[in-house]
Design an enzyme around this catalytic site. Structure first.
Site, PDB file in Angstrom:
ATOM      1  N   GLY A   1       0.798  -1.209   0.000  1.00 34.12           N
ATOM      2  CA  GLY A   1       0.000   0.000   0.000  1.00 34.12           C
ATOM      3  C   GLY A   1       0.835   1.265   0.000  1.00 34.12           C
ATOM      4  N   ASN A   2       0.211   2.369  -0.327  1.00 31.72           N
ATOM      5  CA  ASN A   2       0.929   3.641  -0.413  1.00 31.72           C
ATOM      6  C   ASN A   2      -0.041   4.811  -0.498  1.00 31.72           C
ATOM      7  OD1 ASN A   2       0.355   3.376  -3.438  1.00 31.72           O
ATOM      8  ND2 ASN A   2       1.815   1.727  -3.089  1.00 31.72           N
TER       9      ASN A   2
ATOM     10  N   SER B   1       9.500   3.107  -1.699  1.00 32.23           N
ATOM     11  CA  SER B   1       9.128   1.715  -1.948  1.00 32.23           C
ATOM     12  C   SER B   1       9.709   0.772  -0.888  1.00 32.23           C
ATOM     13  CB  SER B   1       9.616   1.271  -3.322  1.00 32.23           C
ATOM     14  OG  SER B   1       9.173  -0.052  -3.595  1.00 32.23           O
ATOM     15  N   GLY B   2       8.825  -0.109  -0.362  1.00 35.64           N
ATOM     16  CA  GLY B   2       9.317  -1.207   0.464  1.00 35.64           C
ATOM     17  C   GLY B   2       9.822  -0.830   1.838  1.00 35.64           C
TER      18      GLY B   2
ATOM     19  N   SER C   1       7.627   4.735  -4.439  1.00 38.49           N
ATOM     20  CA  SER C   1       6.739   3.574  -4.487  1.00 38.49           C
ATOM     21  C   SER C   1       6.711   2.938  -5.868  1.00 38.49           C
ATOM     22  CB  SER C   1       5.316   4.018  -4.117  1.00 38.49           C
ATOM     23  OG  SER C   1       4.369   3.020  -4.446  1.00 38.49           O
ATOM     24  N   SER C   2       6.511   1.619  -5.888  1.00 41.06           N
ATOM     25  CA  SER C   2       6.412   0.920  -7.182  1.00 41.06           C
ATOM     26  C   SER C   2       5.123   1.287  -7.906  1.00 41.06           C
ATOM     27  CB  SER C   2       6.484  -0.590  -6.959  1.00 41.06           C
ATOM     28  OG  SER C   2       5.588  -0.988  -5.942  1.00 41.06           O
ATOM     29  N   ASP C   3       4.209   1.962  -7.219  1.00 38.15           N
ATOM     30  CA  ASP C   3       2.976   2.422  -7.858  1.00 38.15           C
ATOM     31  C   ASP C   3       3.053   3.886  -8.276  1.00 38.15           C
ATOM     32  OD1 ASP C   3       1.468   0.294  -5.574  1.00 38.15           O
ATOM     33  OD2 ASP C   3       1.193   0.084  -7.750  1.00 38.15           O
TER      34      ASP C   3
ATOM     35  N   HIS D   1      -3.422   3.583  -2.369  1.00 38.16           N
ATOM     36  CA  HIS D   1      -3.571   2.190  -2.830  1.00 38.16           C
ATOM     37  C   HIS D   1      -3.377   1.276  -1.629  1.00 38.16           C
ATOM     38  CE1 HIS D   1      -3.209  -1.598  -4.774  1.00 38.16           C
ATOM     39  NE2 HIS D   1      -1.901  -1.676  -4.693  1.00 38.16           N
TER      40      HIS D   1
ATOM     41  N   HIS E   1      -4.255  -3.085  -0.201  1.00 39.81           N
ATOM     42  CA  HIS E   1      -4.668  -4.453  -0.546  1.00 39.81           C
ATOM     43  C   HIS E   1      -5.634  -4.935   0.541  1.00 39.81           C
ATOM     44  CE1 HIS E   1      -1.421  -5.306  -3.619  1.00 39.81           C
ATOM     45  NE2 HIS E   1      -1.072  -4.152  -3.123  1.00 39.81           N
TER      46      HIS E   1
ATOM     47  N   ASP F   1     -23.659   7.781   0.405  1.00 34.20           N
ATOM     48  CA  ASP F   1     -23.006   8.975   0.968  1.00 34.20           C
ATOM     49  C   ASP F   1     -21.624   9.208   0.358  1.00 34.20           C
ATOM     50  OD1 ASP F   1     -24.111   8.513   4.444  1.00 34.20           O
ATOM     51  OD2 ASP F   1     -25.152   9.316   2.668  1.00 34.20           O
TER      52      ASP F   1
ATOM     53  N   HIS G   1      -6.220  -7.164  -8.219  1.00 35.01           N
ATOM     54  CA  HIS G   1      -5.121  -6.435  -7.568  1.00 35.01           C
ATOM     55  C   HIS G   1      -5.584  -5.835  -6.248  1.00 35.01           C
ATOM     56  CE1 HIS G   1      -1.642  -3.307  -8.075  1.00 35.01           C
ATOM     57  NE2 HIS G   1      -1.689  -3.849  -6.876  1.00 35.01           N
TER      58      HIS G   1
ATOM     59  N   TYR H   1     -23.165  17.352   5.300  1.00 33.37           N
ATOM     60  CA  TYR H   1     -22.655  16.601   6.466  1.00 33.37           C
ATOM     61  C   TYR H   1     -21.409  17.249   7.068  1.00 33.37           C
ATOM     62  CZ  TYR H   1     -20.306  12.898   9.080  1.00 33.37           C
ATOM     63  OH  TYR H   1     -19.666  12.178  10.058  1.00 33.37           O
TER      64      TYR H   1
HETATM   65  O1  LIG Z   1       0.627  -3.602  -5.282  1.00 35.90           O
HETATM   66  C1  LIG Z   1       1.827  -3.498  -5.139  1.00 35.90           C
HETATM   67  C2  LIG Z   1       2.750  -4.476  -5.736  1.00 35.90           C
HETATM   68  O2  LIG Z   1       1.990  -5.339  -6.536  1.00 35.90           O
HETATM   69  C3  LIG Z   1       2.378  -2.375  -4.311  1.00 35.90           C
HETATM   70  O3  LIG Z   1       1.299  -1.546  -3.928  1.00 35.90           O
HETATM   71  C4  LIG Z   1       3.046  -2.834  -3.044  1.00 35.90           C
HETATM   72  O4  LIG Z   1       2.154  -3.534  -2.315  1.00 35.90           O
HETATM   73  C5  LIG Z   1       3.561  -1.630  -2.277  1.00 35.90           C
HETATM   74  O5  LIG Z   1       4.626  -1.199  -3.009  1.00 35.90           O
HETATM   75  P1  LIG Z   1       5.530   0.044  -2.528  1.00 35.90           P
HETATM   76  O6  LIG Z   1       4.640   1.253  -2.431  1.00 35.90           O
HETATM   77  O7  LIG Z   1       6.120  -0.321  -1.169  1.00 35.90           O
HETATM   78  O8  LIG Z   1       6.576   0.139  -3.631  1.00 35.90           O
END
Ligand SMILES: O=C(CO)[C@@H](O)[C@H](O)COP(=O)(O)O
Length: 238
Positions: free
Chosen positions: A43-44, A67-68, A96-98, A117, A119, A142, A182, A236
């Site tokens: 996530g990020n 990232s990571g 971030s990888s995103d 983002h 999961h 809402d 995803h 609201y």
């Molecule tokens: O969905 C993905 C990888 O598939 C990414 O969202 C990682 O879960 C988090 O990546 P970083 O933000 O740490 O690079």
């Protein structure tokens, strides 16, 4: 020769805004584990920094998580500053990888000030099923103004995910999209609004799943959805 831009080439007013965004984005990352939306480093969160002297958005930047890096180790200083084409402008870590997905969203949706983002379990389970979350709760009307849509399957590595986010959200009032197989991506006027959308997305994904185990959830009349959405978005709160 094209001089490599640095943050120092921006006016002090912009650099001050970047520092504020670094703090806000670092703080907001703590909300993701707090609401159990992520595990490990998944996530990020990012936030757009609007250039105070260039109104067309062409000189905007955004601040995103490295990232990571463990959530426990995230600090304002560890955040990464990027240009809207996803290039690193300032930061000791790789972004971030995103980053490409966040960048594409900012570039093509100028009203968006924050992207998140995760999961998170139930929203990601709906993403695996490839099915919109139907609007059967007033809380959905809402916050999402209707169903939470499924986006296309897209593999990380270029702007495919970003394209899917933008194409889907442009056709919906929802600030959340479930990218197929995803997980959820959310947007907002700022990063805090996008984090709220991620929290609410997981909450309604869980509730609607449970409702479906109990029977057939009843849809809400579209005119009632409109009324609920207008009230919540415009009345609201304080
Ligand atoms: O969905 C993905 C990888 O598939 C990414 O969202 C990682 O879960 C988090 O990546 P970083 O933000 O740490 O690079």
């Amino acid at each position: 020769m094209n001089q490599q831009r640095t943050l120092e080439s921006y006016p002090q007013s912009m650099r001050d805004e970047v520092q504020r965004a670094r703090q806000e984005v670092a703080d907001l990352h703590a909300e993701l584990p707090r609401y159990e939306l992520v595990v490990w480093t998944a996530g990020n969160v990012s936030q757009r920094v609007r250039h105070p002297e260039v109104a067309d958005g062409s000189q905007d930047l955004f601040v995103i998580k490295p990232s990571g890096v463990s959530y426990d180790d995230l600090t304002p200083e560890s955040m990464v500053v990027c240009t809207l084409d996803g290039q690193l402008l300032e930061g000791e870590h790789a972004p971030s990888s995103d980053t490409a997905a966040h960048a594409y969203t900012y570039e093509h949706m100028p009203e968006v000030g924050g992207v998140v983002h995760t999961h998170s379990t139930y929203a990601t389970a709906w993403a695996a099923r490839g099915e919109d979350i139907p609007c059967v709760l007033t809380m959905m009307a809402d916050e999402f103004g209707g169903p939470i849509p499924i986006g296309p399957f897209a593999i990380i590595g270029d702007d495919s995910i970003g394209r899917g986010i933008v194409a889907t959200l442009r056709e919906s009032r929802s600030p959340a999209v479930l990218m197929a197989n995803h997980g959820p991506f959310t947007i907002g006027k700022d990063a805090r609004a996008a984090v709220k959308a991620a929290v609410m997305c997981e909450e309604v994904a869980r509730t609607v799943h449970i409702a479906q185990q109990l029977g057939d959830p009843q849809p809400i009349d579209p005119t009632k959805i409109d009324s609920l959405y207008e009230r919540y978005q415009n009345v609201y709160g304080q």
